[in-house]
Design a protein around this motif. Structure first.
Motif, mmCIF file in Angstrom:
data_model
loop_
_atom_site.group_PDB
_atom_site.id
_atom_site.type_symbol
_atom_site.label_atom_id
_atom_site.label_comp_id
_atom_site.label_asym_id
_atom_site.label_seq_id
_atom_site.Cartn_x
_atom_site.Cartn_y
_atom_site.Cartn_z
ATOM 1 N N THR A 33 33.696 39.159 34.230
ATOM 2 C CA THR A 33 32.887 38.149 35.125
ATOM 3 C C THR A 33 32.837 38.456 36.688
ATOM 4 O O THR A 33 34.141 38.571 37.096
ATOM 5 N N CYS A 34 31.779 38.028 37.278
ATOM 6 C CA CYS A 34 31.809 38.391 38.576
ATOM 7 C C CYS A 34 32.505 37.149 39.500
ATOM 8 O O CYS A 34 31.896 35.971 39.172
ATOM 9 N N VAL A 35 33.266 37.385 40.328
ATOM 10 C CA VAL A 35 33.847 36.396 41.141
ATOM 11 C C VAL A 35 32.872 36.321 42.240
ATOM 12 O O VAL A 35 32.585 35.244 42.588
ATOM 13 N N GLU A 36 32.903 37.426 42.700
ATOM 14 C CA GLU A 36 31.783 37.474 44.091
ATOM 15 C C GLU A 36 31.167 38.826 44.077
ATOM 16 O O GLU A 36 31.604 39.919 44.090
ATOM 17 N N SER A 40 34.368 41.442 43.947
ATOM 18 C CA SER A 40 35.377 41.508 43.035
ATOM 19 C C SER A 40 34.968 40.948 41.770
ATOM 20 O O SER A 40 33.852 39.983 41.815
ATOM 21 N N TYR A 41 35.352 41.389 40.504
ATOM 22 C CA TYR A 41 35.256 40.790 39.182
ATOM 23 C C TYR A 41 36.784 40.556 38.342
ATOM 24 O O TYR A 41 37.516 41.067 38.705
ATOM 25 N N ASP A 42 36.616 39.562 37.767
ATOM 26 C CA ASP A 42 37.565 39.142 36.743
ATOM 27 C C ASP A 42 37.484 39.832 35.548
ATOM 28 O O ASP A 42 36.383 40.127 35.033
ATOM 29 N N ILE A 88 41.994 41.515 38.465
ATOM 30 C CA ILE A 88 40.826 41.306 39.641
ATOM 31 C C ILE A 88 40.496 42.870 39.888
ATOM 32 O O ILE A 88 41.299 43.498 40.395
ATOM 33 N N GLU A 90 38.509 45.062 42.114
ATOM 34 C CA GLU A 90 37.853 44.836 43.546
ATOM 35 C C GLU A 90 37.088 46.117 43.940
ATOM 36 O O GLU A 90 37.390 47.420 43.609
#
Length: 141
Positions: A33-36, A40-42, A88, A90
């Motif tokens: 899933t997209c964090v930002e 970054s992605y989880d 994460i 990045e």
């Protein structure tokens, strides 16, 4: 006697966020899933859902996901509901234009090229646009 099953391991340095692993996982055990956006992605592997089918390891283009068959690295069945792998992933930054980009791991270059040289590794440190521009300038001008 405890029952054991193999364990999926993840190396975030090798991941290019292609999300093939999540697509081919029949159990839906991999969640990206997209964090930002473009930062970054989880990346989460739910071991309680994982069936250890090996699809993710087979189809991963970089070898970021591996399946362990050793008992020492296996997750005990009693811990399967609390065991997750979370990282994460990045984005890096293009040294030329400073735009966010996914870095190309060396393992992927080794699979793509017969020999790896400094010009090849430096070229793949650039984002796709800068890489195209650099290649075009070298071949045409």
């Amino acid at each position: 006697m405890n029952a054991y099953k193999g364990k999926i391991t993840f190396d975030k340095e090798q991941c290019v966020l292609c999300q093939t692993c999540a697509f081919v996982c029949p159990a839906g055990a991999i969640n990206i899933t997209c964090v930002e956006p473009q930062k970054s992605y989880d990346f989460i592997i739910w071991h309680n859902t994982c069936t250890v089918c090996g699809n993710c390891t087979y189809f991963c283009p970089t070898g970021a996901i591996t399946l362990s068959n050793t008992l020492a690295e296996a997750t005990p069945q009693s811990e399967k509901y609390t065991s997750i792998t979370a990282n994460i992933v990045e984005y890096g930054e293009c040294p030329n234009c400073h735009e966010p980009m996914i870095n190309v791991p060396l393992t992927m270059l080794k699979r793509s090229f017969k020999t790896i040289s400094e010009p090849i590794t430096s070229l793949f440190k650039l984002c796709p646009k800068c890489r195209r521009d650099h290649t075009f300038e070298r071949r045409v001008l």
